[in-house]
Write a protein that holds these residues in place. Structure first.
Motif, PDB file in Angstrom:
ATOM      1  N   MET A  83      42.985  37.107  50.114  1.00 41.42           N
ATOM      2  CA  MET A  83      43.621  37.197  48.800  1.00 41.42           C
ATOM      3  C   MET A  83      45.136  37.292  48.938  1.00 41.42           C
ATOM      4  SD  MET A  83      41.304  36.768  46.578  1.00 41.42           S
ATOM      5  CE  MET A  83      40.478  35.738  47.794  1.00 41.42           C
ATOM      6  N   SER A  84      45.619  38.063  49.913  1.00 40.30           N
ATOM      7  CA  SER A  84      47.062  38.177  50.127  1.00 40.30           C
ATOM      8  C   SER A  84      47.676  36.814  50.426  1.00 40.30           C
ATOM      9  CB  SER A  84      47.362  39.137  51.279  1.00 40.30           C
ATOM     10  OG  SER A  84      47.026  40.444  50.931  1.00 40.30           O
ATOM     11  N   ASP A  85      47.012  36.046  51.271  1.00 41.11           N
ATOM     12  CA  ASP A  85      47.506  34.706  51.605  1.00 41.11           C
ATOM     13  C   ASP A  85      47.512  33.794  50.377  1.00 41.11           C
ATOM     14  OD1 ASP A  85      47.817  35.543  54.234  1.00 41.11           O
ATOM     15  OD2 ASP A  85      46.020  34.487  54.957  1.00 41.11           O
ATOM     16  N   PHE A  86      46.414  33.812  49.617  1.00 37.29           N
ATOM     17  CA  PHE A  86      46.328  32.978  48.411  1.00 37.29           C
ATOM     18  C   PHE A  86      47.454  33.341  47.441  1.00 37.29           C
ATOM     19  CE2 PHE A  86      41.471  31.853  48.177  1.00 37.29           C
ATOM     20  CZ  PHE A  86      41.524  31.312  49.447  1.00 37.29           C
ATOM     21  N   ASP A 119      40.763  46.188  49.002  1.00 34.78           N
ATOM     22  CA  ASP A 119      41.519  47.278  49.621  1.00 34.78           C
ATOM     23  C   ASP A 119      40.725  48.579  49.545  1.00 34.78           C
ATOM     24  OD1 ASP A 119      43.925  48.393  50.827  1.00 34.78           O
ATOM     25  OD2 ASP A 119      44.291  49.345  48.876  1.00 34.78           O
ATOM     26  N   LYS A 120      40.181  48.870  48.386  1.00 36.49           N
ATOM     27  CA  LYS A 120      39.399  50.105  48.204  1.00 36.49           C
ATOM     28  C   LYS A 120      38.122  50.088  49.033  1.00 36.49           C
ATOM     29  CE  LYS A 120      41.237  51.067  43.656  1.00 36.49           C
ATOM     30  NZ  LYS A 120      41.093  50.895  42.216  1.00 36.49           N
ATOM     31  N   ALA A 121      37.583  48.893  49.301  1.00 37.93           N
ATOM     32  CA  ALA A 121      36.334  48.767  50.071  1.00 37.93           C
ATOM     33  C   ALA A 121      36.591  48.660  51.581  1.00 37.93           C
ATOM     34  CB  ALA A 121      35.561  47.541  49.591  1.00 37.93           C
ATOM     35  N   ASP A 122      37.852  48.710  51.987  1.00 33.62           N
ATOM     36  CA  ASP A 122      38.219  48.525  53.398  1.00 33.62           C
ATOM     37  C   ASP A 122      37.745  47.177  53.934  1.00 33.62           C
ATOM     38  OD1 ASP A 122      39.567  50.987  53.657  1.00 33.62           O
ATOM     39  OD2 ASP A 122      37.675  52.026  54.065  1.00 33.62           O
ATOM     40  N   ASP A 123      37.767  46.177  53.067  1.00 38.90           N
ATOM     41  CA  ASP A 123      37.357  44.815  53.447  1.00 38.90           C
ATOM     42  C   ASP A 123      38.605  44.016  53.792  1.00 38.90           C
ATOM     43  OD1 ASP A 123      36.491  42.206  53.648  1.00 38.90           O
ATOM     44  OD2 ASP A 123      35.581  42.134  51.656  1.00 38.90           O
ATOM     45  N   GLU A 124      39.021  44.114  55.032  1.00 40.44           N
ATOM     46  CA  GLU A 124      40.259  43.477  55.476  1.00 40.44           C
ATOM     47  C   GLU A 124      40.169  41.958  55.411  1.00 40.44           C
ATOM     48  OE1 GLU A 124      44.031  42.897  56.379  1.00 40.44           O
ATOM     49  OE2 GLU A 124      43.169  44.849  55.916  1.00 40.44           O
ATOM     50  N   GLY A 125      38.990  41.380  55.671  1.00 38.77           N
ATOM     51  CA  GLY A 125      38.840  39.927  55.629  1.00 38.77           C
ATOM     52  C   GLY A 125      39.146  39.360  54.254  1.00 38.77           C
ATOM     53  N   ASN A 151      32.948  39.238  42.056  1.00 36.39           N
ATOM     54  CA  ASN A 151      34.310  38.823  41.727  1.00 36.39           C
ATOM     55  C   ASN A 151      34.720  37.571  42.498  1.00 36.39           C
ATOM     56  OD1 ASN A 151      36.028  40.827  39.895  1.00 36.39           O
ATOM     57  ND2 ASN A 151      34.442  41.990  40.947  1.00 36.39           N
ATOM     58  N   LEU A 152      34.302  37.461  43.748  1.00 37.83           N
ATOM     59  CA  LEU A 152      34.588  36.248  44.516  1.00 37.83           C
ATOM     60  C   LEU A 152      33.880  35.039  43.919  1.00 37.83           C
ATOM     61  CD1 LEU A 152      34.486  37.708  48.131  1.00 37.83           C
ATOM     62  CD2 LEU A 152      36.460  36.568  47.066  1.00 37.83           C
ATOM     63  N   ILE A 158      42.912  37.057  38.810  1.00 37.89           N
ATOM     64  CA  ILE A 158      41.598  37.284  39.434  1.00 37.89           C
ATOM     65  C   ILE A 158      41.778  37.737  40.877  1.00 37.89           C
ATOM     66  CG2 ILE A 158      39.438  36.163  40.124  1.00 37.89           C
ATOM     67  CD1 ILE A 158      40.023  34.176  37.725  1.00 37.89           C
ATOM     68  N   GLU A 159      42.672  37.084  41.589  1.00 37.94           N
ATOM     69  CA  GLU A 159      42.889  37.416  42.999  1.00 37.94           C
ATOM     70  C   GLU A 159      43.451  38.824  43.167  1.00 37.94           C
ATOM     71  OE1 GLU A 159      43.596  32.745  44.136  1.00 37.94           O
ATOM     72  OE2 GLU A 159      45.344  34.050  43.829  1.00 37.94           O
ATOM     73  N   ARG A 160      44.303  39.248  42.251  1.00 29.83           N
ATOM     74  CA  ARG A 160      44.855  40.606  42.343  1.00 29.83           C
ATOM     75  C   ARG A 160      43.781  41.664  42.110  1.00 29.83           C
ATOM     76  NH1 ARG A 160      49.972  38.258  39.748  1.00 29.83           N
ATOM     77  NH2 ARG A 160      51.347  38.107  41.557  1.00 29.83           N
ATOM     78  N   VAL A 161      42.839  41.380  41.230  1.00 26.99           N
ATOM     79  CA  VAL A 161      41.709  42.299  41.041  1.00 26.99           C
ATOM     80  C   VAL A 161      40.895  42.375  42.335  1.00 26.99           C
ATOM     81  CG1 VAL A 161      39.501  42.617  39.828  1.00 26.99           C
ATOM     82  CG2 VAL A 161      41.570  42.023  38.536  1.00 26.99           C
ATOM     83  N   ILE A 162      40.614  41.227  42.918  1.00 28.09           N
ATOM     84  CA  ILE A 162      39.851  41.191  44.169  1.00 28.09           C
ATOM     85  C   ILE A 162      40.628  41.884  45.287  1.00 28.09           C
ATOM     86  CG2 ILE A 162      38.858  39.693  45.950  1.00 28.09           C
ATOM     87  CD1 ILE A 162      38.287  37.654  43.659  1.00 28.09           C
ATOM     88  N   LEU A 163      41.933  41.685  45.344  1.00 34.86           N
ATOM     89  CA  LEU A 163      42.764  42.344  46.348  1.00 34.86           C
ATOM     90  C   LEU A 163      42.640  43.857  46.235  1.00 34.86           C
ATOM     91  CD1 LEU A 163      44.959  41.908  48.587  1.00 34.86           C
ATOM     92  CD2 LEU A 163      46.647  42.166  46.755  1.00 34.86           C
TER      93      LEU A 163
END
Length: 157
Positions: free
Chosen positions: A137-140, A126-132, A19-20, A117-122
């Motif tokens: 994505m939140s910033d974008f 979130d589900k993957a616990d990938d805070e980075g 997705n990225l 696209i960014e909301r899907v990745i967000l």
């Protein structure tokens, strides 16, 4: 459960990388659209928009690098060919646009597509616990929502 070196689930991370890479492809098309708008804009709003489009493409260039480096951090491989970008991109392509309203509308439509696209990745991050990735994505998203509001105000919407 198999984990990456970052402690994230391997399968969820692979999905995030895919997705990225899609986001990377779309940002590359968006970036090139902005370059074209910067070069080709004409009319009474030339000076204002020429500078604004440069600001946008400079910001997009930073985001492109951030996305590619996040893919690498997740142990993926970023796309890097125009054929891959074109194949994966869903943002509209702007060609030979010199009209101010048409150019700004292209940017708004492109940003709206990037937000999807960014909301899907967000959600995935979130589900993957990938805070980075989640933080990026939140910033974008926050920045692009504000930009859409401002451009829509410019358009009189």
């Amino acid at each position: 459960m198999n984990k990456t070196i970052l402690g994230l689930d391997i399968n969820e991370t692979a999905n995030l990388v895919d997705n990225l890479n899609g986001l990377l492809a779309n940002f590359q098309i968006f970036y090139q659209n902005l370059r074209g708008l910067h070069w080709n804009i004409k009319g009474n709003n030339f000076f204002e928009l020429h500078v604004k489009f440069e600001e946008f493409y400079t910001d997009s260039q930073v985001k492109i690098d951030d996305i590619a480096e996040r893919i690498l951090t997740l142990q993926g491989k970023p796309l890097h060919t125009f054929s891959d970008y074109i194949a994966q991109a869903s943002v509209p392509v702007g060609k030979n646009i010199s009209n101010d309203v048409e150019g700004v509308e292209l940017v708004v439509n492109s940003l709206s597509e990037l937000l999807k696209i960014e909301r899907v990745i967000l959600d995935l991050s979130d589900k993957a616990d990938d805070e980075g990735t989640n933080s990026m994505m939140s910033d974008f998203i926050a920045e692009q929502e504000k930009t859409i509001w401002m451009l829509n105000s410019w358009l009189g919407n």
